[in-house]
Write a protein that holds these residues in place. Structure first.
Motif, PDB file in Angstrom:
ATOM      1  N   SER A  42       0.844  -1.209   0.000  1.00  0.00           N
ATOM      2  CA  SER A  42       0.000   0.000   0.000  1.00  0.00           C
ATOM      3  C   SER A  42       0.869   1.246   0.000  1.00  0.00           C
ATOM      4  O   SER A  42       0.588   2.223  -0.696  1.00  0.00           O
ATOM      5  N   ILE A  43       1.940   1.190   0.797  1.00  0.00           N
ATOM      6  CA  ILE A  43       2.801   2.379   0.890  1.00  0.00           C
ATOM      7  C   ILE A  43       3.506   2.619  -0.448  1.00  0.00           C
ATOM      8  O   ILE A  43       3.588   3.754  -0.935  1.00  0.00           O
ATOM      9  N   LEU A  44       3.964   1.516  -1.064  1.00  0.00           N
ATOM     10  CA  LEU A  44       4.633   1.656  -2.371  1.00  0.00           C
ATOM     11  C   LEU A  44       3.699   2.249  -3.425  1.00  0.00           C
ATOM     12  O   LEU A  44       4.078   3.131  -4.190  1.00  0.00           O
ATOM     13  N   GLN A  45       2.471   1.755  -3.424  1.00  0.00           N
ATOM     14  CA  GLN A  45       1.463   2.292  -4.362  1.00  0.00           C
ATOM     15  C   GLN A  45       1.273   3.781  -4.128  1.00  0.00           C
ATOM     16  O   GLN A  45       1.203   4.577  -5.071  1.00  0.00           O
ATOM     17  N   ALA A  46       1.195   4.150  -2.847  1.00  0.00           N
ATOM     18  CA  ALA A  46       1.000   5.562  -2.499  1.00  0.00           C
ATOM     19  C   ALA A  46       2.197   6.389  -2.984  1.00  0.00           C
ATOM     20  O   ALA A  46       2.028   7.507  -3.486  1.00  0.00           O
ATOM     21  N   ILE A  47       3.391   5.826  -2.845  1.00  0.00           N
ATOM     22  CA  ILE A  47       4.593   6.549  -3.303  1.00  0.00           C
ATOM     23  C   ILE A  47       4.516   6.782  -4.813  1.00  0.00           C
ATOM     24  O   ILE A  47       4.780   7.883  -5.304  1.00  0.00           O
TER      25      ILE A  47
END
Ligand code: UDP
Length: 379
Positions: free
Chosen positions: A323-328
């Motif tokens: 999720s964090i990678l997608q957000a990045i």
């Protein structure tokens, strides 16, 4: 001559109090004192009392309130003890506190229990972690409120506070954020030896009610930033319960070429870094309150800023690496609109005007709970 004490326990509240301290310090009708404690006195967190001293203010009183083992209730007790003694000595007319830290709670308790007028800056907000409980408790123990916007004012009224005791002045950090006097990016990079062309900021704090999971959450976050392949300026967390989990997990990336770590960066320098960052990632109020002013993408991880992200362009994510990678990836292409949610940078002037009014000093120290409706026994 009115004697006023500003209480500061962290870089976070100092940045918000600074423009108010400056303006009151220049007003001949006031004698300004600063009670500096908390993280300011911890070298591990940057020993930021230096930043206060460098401003050249008179009357800075330094007090160490932490213990070897961080236990926030005992820090509260120790701060009350130190501040109470200080107030007995200098007999202030007003104690000014900010936000939602235990130090602010100590200020409100010492003031209200000793009939010293208490002014609370930036109450009426919502968030997660223990801050949420502390902030509202501080508001209830304070006689007057200086809030960032009308929503905060309405919340305080909902909490039974009297409308006449609430002043909307905006968030005082905006005074500095919009100031022309911020240092240049080049000078900040040179001073802090940041040799990245492009970078993001990572600032992640513990959530005190999630301590059991904190190590896992931090590791997932670290995996995401490593996999992103980007460069990061990383700022240490605050000293809330659980921060050692974050610091320990960070050891994995400290010293790697894509990461530049700092316990704390001077407020104005931090703002310059933020203004030019690709995005800010973590759960700092800076991502919610400051990034939108500069149109900088913000990724808000987890629950710490629960309900505080009023701005549509803030990317909220859970703690999982994917999720964090997608957000990045989303943040890298996002161009958020600049929005001013917490005032227009004139809080200091409004604050001085109010402190120079007779009305303010006539505030009763006996508070009265104001019901929103007239309750009947049958309700
Ligand atoms: N800040 C600062 N130097 C830093 C990191 C943050 O001056 O190295 C300022 C930032 O601009 C914001 C406040 O401190 O005004 C937010 O601090 P933090 O994330 O530590 O705490 P929070 O407000 O989220 O509790």
């Amino acid at each position: 001559m009115k004697r006023i004490v500003f209480l500061s326990g962290t870089r976070a509240d100092f940045g918000k109090l600074k423009s108010l301290i400056d303006i009151m310090n220049r007003d001949p009708g006031f004698e300004v004192h600063i009670f500096a404690t908390g993280m300011h006195m911890q070298s591990r967190y940057g020993g930021t009392v230096n930043e206060i001293e460098k401003c050249g203010y008179p009357n800075i009183y330094k007090y160490i309130n932490h213990l070897a083992e961080i236990s926030m209730d005992l820090v509260l007790a120790k701060t009350i003890e130190g501040l109470s003694g200080f107030c007995q000595e200098i007999e202030p007319d007003l104690i000014i506190i900010h936000g939602d830290r235990v130090e602010a709670l100590a200020g409100a308790i010492v003031g209200s229990l000793n009939n010293i007028l208490v002014a609370h800056i930036e109450g009426g907000e919502v968030s997660g972690t223990i801050d949420e409980l502390i902030r509202h408790a501080v508001s209830k123990m304070s006689h007057t409120h200086f809030v960032a916007n009308d929503i905060a004012k309405k919340r305080l009224i909902q909490m039974g506070e009297e409308e006449e005791s609430i002043y909307v002045i905006g968030s005082p950090d905006v005074d500095l954020m919009l100031s022309e006097k911020l240092p240049t990016l080049e000078s900040v990079k040179e001073y802090y030896e940041i040799f990245f062309d492009e970078y993001a900021i990572l600032l992640f704090h513990p959530v005190t009610t999630e301590v059991a999971h904190l190590e896992g959450y931090t590791n997932a976050l670290i995996d995401a930033v490593i996999q992103s392949g980007l460069k990061y300026v990383v700022i240490y967390p605050n000293n809330d319960l659980g921060s050692h989990h974050i610091l320990r997990a960070y050891e994995r990336i400290m010293g790697l070429p894509n990461f530049r770590f700092f316990p704390s960066v001077r407020f104005e320098a931090f703002l310059t870094l933020l203004k030019h960052a690709k995005f800010i990632l973590g759960n700092s109020s800076s991502g919610i309150r400051e990034a939108p002013y500069y149109g900088v993408p913000s990724i808000n991880v987890g629950t710490r800023q629960h309900n505080r992200a009023l701005h549509d362009d803030i990317i909220n994510t859970d703690y999982r690496t994917e999720s964090i990678l997608q957000a990045i990836h989303r943040a890298m292409s996002l161009k958020p609109k600049k929005v001013e949610l917490f005032g227009d940078g004139k809080s200091d002037v409004l604050f001085r005007e109010i402190l120079n009014s007779e009305n303010f000093w006539n505030t009763s120290k006996q508070k009265h709970f104001r019901d929103l409706v007239e309750w009947k026994n049958s309700d």
